[in-house]
Design a protein around this motif. Sequence first.
Motif, PDB file in Angstrom:
ATOM      1  N   ASP A  96      33.583-127.022 -98.389  1.00 58.14           N
ATOM      2  CA  ASP A  96      33.176-125.666 -99.565  1.00 58.14           C
ATOM      3  C   ASP A  96      31.705-125.730-100.283  1.00 58.14           C
ATOM      4  O   ASP A  96      32.078-126.786-100.485  1.00 58.14           O
ATOM      5  CB  ASP A  96      34.763-125.923-100.530  1.00 58.14           C
ATOM      6  N   ALA A  97      31.163-125.214 -99.457  1.00 59.83           N
ATOM      7  CA  ALA A  97      29.343-125.191 -99.851  1.00 59.83           C
ATOM      8  C   ALA A  97      29.220-124.430-101.209  1.00 59.83           C
ATOM      9  O   ALA A  97      28.482-124.783-102.050  1.00 59.83           O
ATOM     10  CB  ALA A  97      28.889-123.699 -98.775  1.00 59.83           C
ATOM     11  N   GLY A  98      30.711-124.353-102.114  1.00 60.04           N
ATOM     12  CA  GLY A  98      30.203-123.533-104.147  1.00 60.04           C
ATOM     13  C   GLY A  98      30.444-124.847-104.325  1.00 60.04           C
ATOM     14  O   GLY A  98      31.324-124.489-105.464  1.00 60.04           O
ATOM     15  N   ALA A  99      30.691-126.563-103.729  1.00 59.43           N
ATOM     16  CA  ALA A  99      31.664-127.350-104.334  1.00 59.43           C
ATOM     17  C   ALA A  99      30.577-127.689-105.413  1.00 59.43           C
ATOM     18  O   ALA A  99      30.516-128.163-106.455  1.00 59.43           O
ATOM     19  CB  ALA A  99      32.037-128.179-104.038  1.00 59.43           C
ATOM     20  N   GLY A 100      29.146-127.276-105.438  1.00 57.02           N
ATOM     21  CA  GLY A 100      28.155-127.235-106.155  1.00 57.02           C
ATOM     22  C   GLY A 100      26.731-126.892-105.643  1.00 57.02           C
ATOM     23  O   GLY A 100      26.891-125.853-104.766  1.00 57.02           O
ATOM     24  N   TYR A 101      25.742-126.938-106.689  1.00 54.23           N
ATOM     25  CA  TYR A 101      24.796-126.234-106.400  1.00 54.23           C
ATOM     26  C   TYR A 101      22.756-127.125-106.945  1.00 54.23           C
ATOM     27  O   TYR A 101      23.325-128.198-107.588  1.00 54.23           O
ATOM     28  CB  TYR A 101      24.462-124.663-107.307  1.00 54.23           C
ATOM     29  N   VAL A 102      22.304-126.289-106.244  1.00 53.97           N
ATOM     30  CA  VAL A 102      21.344-127.240-106.234  1.00 53.97           C
ATOM     31  C   VAL A 102      19.805-126.206-106.458  1.00 53.97           C
ATOM     32  O   VAL A 102      19.648-124.804-106.388  1.00 53.97           O
ATOM     33  CB  VAL A 102      20.335-128.038-105.825  1.00 53.97           C
ATOM     34  N   LEU A 103      19.122-126.458-107.587  1.00 51.94           N
ATOM     35  CA  LEU A 103      18.098-125.246-108.417  1.00 51.94           C
ATOM     36  C   LEU A 103      16.560-125.921-108.054  1.00 51.94           C
ATOM     37  O   LEU A 103      16.043-127.514-108.708  1.00 51.94           O
ATOM     38  CB  LEU A 103      18.004-125.285-110.015  1.00 51.94           C
ATOM     39  N   GLY A 104      15.577-125.212-106.875  1.00 56.25           N
ATOM     40  CA  GLY A 104      14.507-125.568-107.038  1.00 56.25           C
ATOM     41  C   GLY A 104      13.392-124.745-107.497  1.00 56.25           C
ATOM     42  O   GLY A 104      13.516-123.405-107.547  1.00 56.25           O
ATOM     43  N   MET A 105      12.533-125.498-107.467  1.00 50.01           N
ATOM     44  CA  MET A 105      11.367-125.010-108.448  1.00 50.01           C
ATOM     45  C   MET A 105       9.654-124.988-107.923  1.00 50.01           C
ATOM     46  O   MET A 105       9.539-126.115-107.753  1.00 50.01           O
ATOM     47  CB  MET A 105      11.423-124.847-110.271  1.00 50.01           C
ATOM     48  N   ASP A 106       8.902-124.436-108.089  1.00 56.90           N
ATOM     49  CA  ASP A 106       7.448-124.713-107.000  1.00 56.90           C
ATOM     50  C   ASP A 106       6.608-123.804-108.285  1.00 56.90           C
ATOM     51  O   ASP A 106       6.689-121.968-108.532  1.00 56.90           O
ATOM     52  CB  ASP A 106       7.715-123.670-106.371  1.00 56.90           C
ATOM     53  N   VAL A 107       5.728-124.647-109.171  1.00 51.60           N
ATOM     54  CA  VAL A 107       5.028-124.129-110.418  1.00 51.60           C
ATOM     55  C   VAL A 107       3.201-124.385-109.457  1.00 51.60           C
ATOM     56  O   VAL A 107       3.015-125.577-108.959  1.00 51.60           O
ATOM     57  CB  VAL A 107       4.144-125.218-111.877  1.00 51.60           C
ATOM     58  N   GLY A 108       2.621-122.508-109.640  1.00 51.61           N
ATOM     59  CA  GLY A 108       1.874-122.880-108.826  1.00 51.61           C
ATOM     60  C   GLY A 108       0.776-122.127-110.122  1.00 51.61           C
ATOM     61  O   GLY A 108       1.474-121.667-110.958  1.00 51.61           O
ATOM     62  N   ARG A 109      -0.621-122.354-109.584  1.00 51.15           N
ATOM     63  CA  ARG A 109      -1.668-121.331-111.097  1.00 51.15           C
ATOM     64  C   ARG A 109      -1.177-120.060-111.154  1.00 51.15           C
ATOM     65  O   ARG A 109      -1.267-119.466-111.474  1.00 51.15           O
ATOM     66  CB  ARG A 109      -2.898-122.100-110.278  1.00 51.15           C
ATOM     67  N   ALA A 110      -0.984-119.477-109.893  1.00 49.04           N
ATOM     68  CA  ALA A 110      -0.728-117.834-109.177  1.00 49.04           C
ATOM     69  C   ALA A 110       0.652-117.228-109.466  1.00 49.04           C
ATOM     70  O   ALA A 110       1.003-116.963-110.149  1.00 49.04           O
ATOM     71  CB  ALA A 110      -1.566-117.731-108.138  1.00 49.04           C
ATOM     72  N   ARG A 111       1.917-117.906-108.951  1.00 47.34           N
ATOM     73  CA  ARG A 111       3.019-118.352-109.284  1.00 47.34           C
ATOM     74  C   ARG A 111       4.355-119.422-109.715  1.00 47.34           C
ATOM     75  O   ARG A 111       3.730-120.389-109.036  1.00 47.34           O
ATOM     76  CB  ARG A 111       3.873-116.964-107.765  1.00 47.34           C
TER      77      ARG A 111
END
Length: 422
Positions: A96-111
């Motif tokens: 069950d892929a919905g048993a948990g979630y992850v959050l990925g973030m990318d911080v750059g100068r432009a975006r």
Amino acid sequence: MTHPQAMPVARRRPAGLVPEPARWSRQRLRSNNEWLLLELLRTGGPSSRAQLARDTGLSKPTVSAALGSLETAGLVREAGTLAPDRGRTAVLYRADAGAGYVLGMDVGRARVRVAVADLAGRVVARRDVPNRGRSGPAVADALIATARDTLADAGLAEGGSAGCPGAAPADGVVRAVIGSPGVWDERLRAVRHAPHLPGWARPGLVDRISDGLGMQVQVANDANLAALGEYTYGAGAGSSVFAYLLVGTGVGVGLVRDGELWTGAHGAAGEIGMLQLPYLSGELTGRQEVRLEEVVAADAVVGEAWRLGLTSATTAEEVCEAARSGDPAARAAIDRQAQQLAFAVAVVAAVADPELVVLGGGLGRSADLLLPPLEEALHRTCALRPRVVASTLGEDAVLLGAVATALESARLEVFERRTASA
């Protein structure tokens, strides 16, 4: 871009090995069996009890008991039936892929880029917005706002379960990872060596983000995450030793060997942009020395084009477009850039001896222009000549690397939480 439904993750713990006290116990054996079956279902797709017994060597009663526990814990569910030519219809099970979630973030100068993914690695929500912050707190607040919006898009409660006692893993995010230029200093709780993000080195910013999201966040170098992303999902898959050369606002290298990220003693391995190059000083700046990223990164392409007379170009992308149109100054600037990149590749080759170097970042989008002169310069100047290819993930590499890194811990954390309370 299209994301696979289920993807392997670099540095993943081998299936069947759950960290438990060394002393043998029935509980530990049961946990190992359940983890083994869960990993097989995640990586191999839906399967029946009989097939799982054949694949693992476990007895059918053991498989049935383990699947029952996993189903009670909300980690597996029925996925239909299979009617064989002979015998009884078999029930299929899937993770069950919905048993948990992850959050990925990318911080750059432009975006600023943010993605939410389920435990199969499927991106369920994503946002990609301009970074208009001109101070460290402003960038942190922009990241918080974008992450909250992305969580809402995914239908998840704000803050999720990480760092929120009593919340169920399925209700939100289990792990969160930020990709950032520079090097994370745990003692100072701050990012060092990120000059292209003004104020980003200010202590307390990451804690500000954690508080704003209601969860703990992990910070990792963007080139390192890009390397893991490319190893997991892109051109680096299957390479025993490979390097990711990120060239954009700055320049950095991520090194992966046998699926393991090499970060060095202080987390700064691959920070080649800080190298001082005294022999280029008079030619380019008149200073006694110059950093490598000053002659390799995107701004260097624009500066070189200006010195050659193409003063209408204000971005590296515009220089590349002019080069494709045949402008001689733009072509000369690109050739010069390729020579500098060849030096960077030679440095990496001499230290790490990779079989493959992946060119990524903003300039990676212009690999069609850069790779031919780069390879020519590399053959002239370097006895070690790794294969150099363009990134297949493009500007998604850091973000997907953050997702992959978060998944590595999240899958096991969800398993341990769920089975402990089942």
